[in-house]
Scaffold this motif. Structure first.
Motif, mmCIF file in Angstrom:
data_model
loop_
_atom_site.group_PDB
_atom_site.id
_atom_site.type_symbol
_atom_site.label_atom_id
_atom_site.label_comp_id
_atom_site.label_asym_id
_atom_site.label_seq_id
_atom_site.Cartn_x
_atom_site.Cartn_y
_atom_site.Cartn_z
ATOM 1 N N MET A 400 0.852 -1.178 0.000
ATOM 2 C CA MET A 400 0.000 0.000 0.000
ATOM 3 C C MET A 400 0.893 1.234 0.000
ATOM 4 S SD MET A 400 -3.312 -0.817 2.384
ATOM 5 C CE MET A 400 -4.257 0.426 1.533
ATOM 6 N N PRO A 401 0.395 2.363 -0.535
ATOM 7 C CA PRO A 401 1.222 3.575 -0.573
ATOM 8 C C PRO A 401 1.575 4.079 0.821
ATOM 9 C CG PRO A 401 -0.710 3.779 -2.007
ATOM 10 C CD PRO A 401 -0.920 2.556 -1.178
ATOM 11 N N VAL A 402 2.725 4.738 0.931
ATOM 12 C CA VAL A 402 3.132 5.361 2.188
ATOM 13 C C VAL A 402 2.330 6.640 2.365
ATOM 14 C CG1 VAL A 402 5.030 6.421 3.465
ATOM 15 C CG2 VAL A 402 5.450 4.391 2.062
ATOM 16 N N THR A 403 1.508 6.681 3.412
ATOM 17 C CA THR A 403 0.641 7.844 3.631
ATOM 18 C C THR A 403 0.848 8.485 4.994
ATOM 19 O OG1 THR A 403 -1.110 6.319 4.332
ATOM 20 C CG2 THR A 403 -1.168 7.074 2.045
ATOM 21 N N GLY A 404 1.792 7.980 5.784
ATOM 22 C CA GLY A 404 2.065 8.589 7.079
ATOM 23 C C GLY A 404 1.054 8.263 8.146
ATOM 24 N N ILE A 405 0.393 7.103 8.035
ATOM 25 C CA ILE A 405 -0.601 6.696 9.030
ATOM 26 C C ILE A 405 0.067 5.845 10.112
ATOM 27 C CG2 ILE A 405 -2.612 5.217 9.395
ATOM 28 C CD1 ILE A 405 -3.760 6.180 6.843
ATOM 29 N N PRO A 406 -0.102 6.190 11.395
ATOM 30 C CA PRO A 406 0.521 5.401 12.469
ATOM 31 C C PRO A 406 -0.229 4.109 12.736
ATOM 32 C CG PRO A 406 -0.788 7.160 13.417
ATOM 33 C CD PRO A 406 -0.827 7.362 11.924
ATOM 34 N N LEU A 407 0.445 3.167 13.372
ATOM 35 C CA LEU A 407 -0.186 1.931 13.844
ATOM 36 C C LEU A 407 -0.693 2.211 15.257
ATOM 37 C CD1 LEU A 407 -0.849 -1.025 13.345
ATOM 38 C CD2 LEU A 407 1.440 -1.624 14.162
ATOM 39 N N LEU A 408 -1.992 2.405 15.376
ATOM 40 C CA LEU A 408 -2.582 2.847 16.638
ATOM 41 C C LEU A 408 -2.239 1.907 17.794
ATOM 42 C CD1 LEU A 408 -6.096 4.077 15.447
ATOM 43 C CD2 LEU A 408 -4.036 5.420 15.899
ATOM 44 N N PHE A 409 -1.984 2.498 18.954
ATOM 45 C CA PHE A 409 -1.592 1.854 20.209
ATOM 46 C C PHE A 409 -0.113 1.457 20.222
ATOM 47 C CE2 PHE A 409 -6.061 0.309 19.514
ATOM 48 C CZ PHE A 409 -6.652 1.259 20.321
ATOM 49 N N ILE A 410 0.527 1.361 19.068
ATOM 50 C CA ILE A 410 1.911 0.898 19.013
ATOM 51 C C ILE A 410 2.856 2.008 18.575
ATOM 52 C CG2 ILE A 410 3.490 -0.735 17.888
ATOM 53 C CD1 ILE A 410 1.256 -2.757 17.802
ATOM 54 N N SER A 411 2.498 2.770 17.554
ATOM 55 C CA SER A 411 3.355 3.853 17.079
ATOM 56 C C SER A 411 3.495 4.946 18.126
ATOM 57 C CB SER A 411 2.788 4.463 15.792
ATOM 58 O OG SER A 411 2.881 3.557 14.721
ATOM 59 N N TYR A 412 4.646 5.607 18.119
ATOM 60 C CA TYR A 412 4.882 6.733 19.024
ATOM 61 C C TYR A 412 3.998 7.907 18.636
ATOM 62 C CZ TYR A 412 7.208 10.843 20.975
ATOM 63 O OH TYR A 412 7.474 12.023 21.617
ATOM 64 N N GLY A 413 3.434 8.582 19.633
ATOM 65 C CA GLY A 413 2.636 9.774 19.378
ATOM 66 C C GLY A 413 1.517 9.914 20.388
ATOM 67 N N GLY A 414 1.416 11.092 20.990
ATOM 68 C CA GLY A 414 0.415 11.312 22.014
ATOM 69 C C GLY A 414 -0.994 11.431 21.466
ATOM 70 N N SER A 415 -1.163 12.223 20.407
ATOM 71 C CA SER A 415 -2.508 12.476 19.883
ATOM 72 C C SER A 415 -3.158 11.210 19.349
ATOM 73 C CB SER A 415 -2.452 13.547 18.789
ATOM 74 O OG SER A 415 -2.064 14.786 19.323
ATOM 75 N N ASN A 416 -2.392 10.432 18.565
ATOM 76 C CA ASN A 416 -3.009 9.226 18.000
ATOM 77 C C ASN A 416 -3.310 8.195 19.089
ATOM 78 O OD1 ASN A 416 -0.764 7.071 18.065
ATOM 79 N ND2 ASN A 416 0.283 8.712 16.987
ATOM 80 N N LEU A 417 -2.465 8.115 20.131
ATOM 81 C CA LEU A 417 -2.731 7.173 21.217
ATOM 82 C C LEU A 417 -3.937 7.604 22.040
ATOM 83 C CD1 LEU A 417 -1.925 4.689 22.883
ATOM 84 C CD2 LEU A 417 -0.396 6.164 24.204
ATOM 85 N N LEU A 418 -4.005 8.893 22.377
ATOM 86 C CA LEU A 418 -5.114 9.376 23.199
ATOM 87 C C LEU A 418 -6.444 9.262 22.463
ATOM 88 C CD1 LEU A 418 -3.547 12.559 24.870
ATOM 89 C CD2 LEU A 418 -3.769 10.258 25.807
ATOM 90 N N SER A 419 -6.462 9.623 21.172
ATOM 91 C CA SER A 419 -7.715 9.548 20.423
ATOM 92 C C SER A 419 -8.171 8.097 20.282
ATOM 93 C CB SER A 419 -7.547 10.183 19.035
ATOM 94 O OG SER A 419 -6.618 9.469 18.244
#
Length: 437
Positions: A400-419
């Motif tokens: 799949m194309p690289v679109t900058g989507i994180p792997l939720l619960f695993i990727s680093y990042g506060g906003s994506n984890l909290l949401s």
């Protein structure tokens, strides 16, 4: 009463969630260790703090009065929609997208929370309108909500986050009983728009020779002629539909011509909004070696890392691709590559299983929801989680194309984890309230 309700909380989802977050913290730590064993990043500490905050939010959302969710949905959507627009004026630019607002080291990515807000307001709108969703007129308001949300995020521009809104929208409408031909129109429109958007760059970067067909996207006379021709076709189709007997033939003629025209015109807007590097991400999906030291680098290194992991992996902290820093964005977008390199196929399957528990238990909650709002809400959040999962892992594998989507619960990042944890809290809330009368 609350104690009795808490006994009915879905423990399987909570355990799977804790498992995914723990794996995430472990590999965020691994991504911050050099080949000589020096820890050069404290991202894992920040992730632990965000996980604790997220757990507090999850519990709070789970226990909030269920009826308040519907009454707050409009205000929540307006709040985060305006915050996304605010990023266009005062937001920070990270990885090419002006998507963060905050002061100093503190900041959030409003678009991550806009996804939850969009699901809430769409679920609220759809409740009690199942019959209306089967007509084209009944889809106007949901489509306007989709355009507003996706449009605001695309202006940042953040293609990856914007894409997630589409499967969420389609899944919720399908669950609500919308006709497939309308949903197929939206899906085909999106696919054709992206295809038309990359064709000129595809000709220049990959084919590297002139393709006459691509003239319809760059020659002004041909562009005008194409628009006029398709418009006349639509007019003829409409005339035949209203005046002649073979209505279905003309219906599908108008359907196809309008789909083509809408995607064609939208592709010009997409090329205007998106940056060249984002277009190149779509191009290198076809052939990463066309720009192997640039846009294709991430995909190539990711595939090498995953393939080298084998069945059991090279062992924690022993992955050469990650610890020699060959793989950019290894704590965020490409964290699954590190996991697969160090834990192998077994580690990847473990993540699949934990996600599967959340998805299947969540579907059970959606089917047993007390009302339509709860069902739509749960389906929307589950689709959001599944979309992130499939797109992220797909791009790390090069399918799949690289679109900058994180792997939720695993990727680093506060906003994506909290949401994402707020989303789980909403699902658990729906599950608990199926016992309330």
């Amino acid at each position: 009463m609350k104690k009795r309700l808490l006994l009915n909380i879905d423990i399987s989802i909570l355990l799977a969630l804790v498992g995914l977050i723990s794996i995430g913290i472990l590999f965020i730590y691994s991504s911050g260790v050099s080949s000589t064993g020096v820890v050069f990043s404290n991202q894992f500490i920040k992730q632990i703090i965000w996980a604790i905050i997220g757990l507090f939010l999850l519990i709070s959302i789970t226990l909030i009065r269920y009826d308040y969710l519907k009454s707050l949905s409009v205000y929540v959507f307006i709040l985060f929609f305006l915050l996304v627009l605010l990023t266009l004026l005062i937001g920070r630019t990270i990885n090419g997208a002006r998507a963060w607002v905050g002061v100093g080291q503190l900041g959030i990515q409003p678009s991550e929370f806009l996804k939850i807000a969009f699901i809430m307001i769409l679920a609220n709108h759809m409740e009690g309108r199942q019959g209306q969703l089967q007509s084209a007129n009944g889809l106007i308001k949901p489509i306007l909500l989709l355009i507003a949300a996706m449009g605001a995020v695309l202006l940042q521009p953040d293609l990856g986050t914007a894409i997630v809104f589409l499967p969420v929208f389609l899944a919720m409408l399908y669950f609500g009983g919308a006709k497939l031909r309308y949903l197929n129109f939206i899906l085909l429109f999106s696919i054709l728009t992206l295809l038309f958007s990359v064709l000129p760059s595809w000709e220049n970067r990959i084919v590297q020779s002139r393709i006459p067909l691509v003239d319809i996207f760059r020659n002004k006379e041909i562009i005008i002629g194409s628009i006029v021709f398709i418009s006349i076709t639509i007019i003829i189709g409409l005339t035949g539909y209203f005046l002649l007997k073979k209505k279905m033939l003309f219906y599908w003629l108008v359907y196809s011509a309008f789909l083509l025209l809408a995607a064609y015109l939208s592709s010009f807007l997409v090329r205007f909004v998106l940056k060249e590097y984002q277009i190149m991400r779509l191009i290198v999906f076809i052939d990463p070696y066309v720009d192997r030291l640039g846009s294709g680098w991430n995909i190539i290194q990711s595939v090498i890392a995953i393939g080298s992991g084998g069945l059991y992996g090279k062992g924690l902290l022993n992955g050469p691709q990650s610890h020699l820093q060959y793989l950019p964005e290894q704590s965020t977008d490409f964290i699954f590559s590190i996991l697969s390199e160090e834990w192998g196929f077994i580690g990847g399957i473990s993540v699949f299983l934990l996600y599967s528990i959340i998805l299947f238990r969540g579907l059970r909650i959606a089917r047993q929801a007390r009302d339509a709002f709860g069902g739509y809400l749960t389906v929307g959040i589950l689709t959001m989680l599944l979309s992130h999962f499939l797109i992220n892992i797909g791009m790390t594998m090069g399918i799949m194309p690289v679109t900058g989507i994180p792997l939720l619960f695993i990727s680093y990042g506060g906003s994506n984890l909290l949401s994402a944890m707020i989303g789980i809290g909403l699902i658990l809330n729906v599950g608990l309230n199926r016992y309330r009368y």
